[in-house]
Scaffold this active site. Sequence first.
Site, PDB file in Angstrom:
ATOM      1  N   SER A  34       0.858  -1.183   0.000  1.00 17.63           N
ATOM      2  CA  SER A  34       0.000   0.000   0.000  1.00 17.63           C
ATOM      3  C   SER A  34       0.889   1.226   0.000  1.00 17.63           C
ATOM      4  O   SER A  34       2.116   1.115   0.061  1.00 17.63           O
ATOM      5  CB  SER A  34      -0.890   0.005   1.238  1.00 17.63           C
ATOM      6  OG  SER A  34      -0.112   0.356   2.369  1.00 17.63           O
ATOM      7  N   LYS A  35       0.254   2.378  -0.009  1.00 16.15           N
ATOM      8  CA  LYS A  35       1.005   3.634  -0.069  1.00 16.15           C
ATOM      9  C   LYS A  35       2.007   3.769   1.082  1.00 16.15           C
ATOM     10  O   LYS A  35       3.024   4.442   0.950  1.00 16.15           O
ATOM     11  CB  LYS A  35       0.040   4.816  -0.039  1.00 16.15           C
ATOM     12  CG  LYS A  35      -0.508   5.136  -1.426  1.00 16.15           C
ATOM     13  CD  LYS A  35      -0.963   6.589  -1.493  1.00 16.15           C
ATOM     14  CE  LYS A  35      -1.375   6.935  -2.903  1.00 16.15           C
ATOM     15  NZ  LYS A  35      -2.709   7.535  -2.953  1.00 16.15           N
ATOM     16  N   ARG A  36       1.687   3.111   2.210  1.00 18.66           N
ATOM     17  CA  ARG A  36       2.610   3.145   3.355  1.00 18.66           C
ATOM     18  C   ARG A  36       4.010   2.680   2.960  1.00 18.66           C
ATOM     19  O   ARG A  36       5.002   3.062   3.549  1.00 18.66           O
ATOM     20  CB  ARG A  36       2.120   2.199   4.454  1.00 18.66           C
ATOM     21  CG  ARG A  36       1.170   2.797   5.446  1.00 18.66           C
ATOM     22  CD  ARG A  36       0.798   1.765   6.501  1.00 18.66           C
ATOM     23  NE  ARG A  36       0.329   0.516   5.910  1.00 18.66           N
ATOM     24  CZ  ARG A  36       0.973  -0.640   5.985  1.00 18.66           C
ATOM     25  NH1 ARG A  36       2.110  -0.716   6.626  1.00 18.66           N
ATOM     26  NH2 ARG A  36       0.468  -1.721   5.423  1.00 18.66           N
ATOM     27  N   GLY A  78       5.547   3.297   0.284  1.00 16.66           N
ATOM     28  CA  GLY A  78       6.209   4.200  -0.666  1.00 16.66           C
ATOM     29  C   GLY A  78       5.480   4.152  -1.994  1.00 16.66           C
ATOM     30  O   GLY A  78       4.266   3.924  -2.029  1.00 16.66           O
TER      31      GLY A  78
END
Length: 479
Positions: free
Chosen positions: A242-244, A246
């Site tokens: 996920s965006k977590r 990067g």
Amino acid sequence: MVRVRFAPSPTGYLHVGGARTALFNWLYARKLGGQFLLRIEDTDKARSTDESTRAIYHGLTWLGLTWEEDVVHQGANVARHQRDAHALLESGAAYRCFCTSAELDARRADAESRKESFRYDRRCDLLDAAEVEQRAAAGAPHTIRFRVPDGHTAWTDMVHGEISFPNKDIDDLVILRSDGTPIYNLAVVSDDIDMRITHVLRGEDHISNTPKQILLYRALGAALPVFAHFPNVLGTDGKKLSKRHGATAVGDYEGLGIMPEAMCNFLALLGWSPGGDREVMTQAEMISLFSEEGLLAKASVFDMKKLEWMNAQHLMHMPMEVLTPRVVDAIVATGVATAVELSANEAWVCTLIELLRVRARTIDDLAKQSAPYFGATVTFDADAVAKQWKDASLTRKLLGGARAALEALPTWDAAAMELALRGLAEAEGLGAGKVMQPLRVVLLGVAASPGMFDVLLLLGRDRSLARIDAALTHPHLAA
Ligand code: GLU
């Protein structure tokens, strides 16, 4: 004829997981001489954007995943979705449901308060047929629900093998909302039938939709496609990517200097193995090696380090005619040389790229490393100066000696340079490195570079000598 499709919802950028799914579909089609189609699932008008659709086209095109036929826009097929829902109503496979969402919410809350899982109780299916007709004719708002039959729904998944769901766990699903808009599962099945899709290859998060879709295929009297569900792509911490973690948009990697060949190769290994320890492959090699048996059922990890390594591998091995124009663009973008200057020195530029490509991880990195080979003056790295020119007077002496030896060479070739510089080092009772290391900083300003003789050849005699002269006036060395 194999016909597969990639069916993204245009509600964001092209995610690496989506790109992996697209790639597997594309490889499967290419491998079997089939067709790879693109369907934009834009029925969710509120969340779908043209910008996202453009990002999907751009990402797929960048990766080289070209599609056959016109792009299908799901939103343009609503009339057919409605026809299919009504056909199911007429055949008795579906029924009208007059329960309002407020009523359903209340019953759901009630079930939850009793710690029971909510199932639609089919009360509208029990209504008298005449009453249903009358209420519908009077315009009473209602949905159309699919009646899930008893039994089990099973399929042989190309990745996971046999999968079976008890139908009692599947709620009678709404297929058409009261405003006449189709529900996702109906739209997908209706479109896949219409597009004559033979293999539905998609992410694992759709496994729970598959039994519902199979039931709809059967009720619509259509042949079932083969299904495959690719495992999730995880971050290095083992959590779903996920965006977590990067950058997760394919476009971000393009911006980071990752090449499409490397990205494709890297994505292909997220859930597939060609067997053995083979990892670095061109697209053509991936097509020829691709097989169902190589698809992996366990989740794979997106490791940025591996992607960088893969990029470096492709950078090292790709044909020069493909690589050169890209590097030229990147060099021009750094501002050290113009396109005209570079094309006037084509052979020299090729030699430079050949030397640097084995040491660079990305094209941008290569372009950056090329900077010291251009321009009249050298920018000195302070650490390199401090380390390699530590003893200023010895360095001056060695550089003076190197300059004289190089100037005196009858021919500007590596063998002659080597002989001259080694001779100089020996005369001082030093190892060759003691001459080469300070000279490297003199010529390029940095402590690491390709072989010294290659650098001297590339710079040429005049520029090499001029750079030694300039270094001797550097404050660190000037007496
Ligand atoms: N539109 C769905 C998604 O974005 C894919 C549906 C499918 O492949 O069946 O996940």
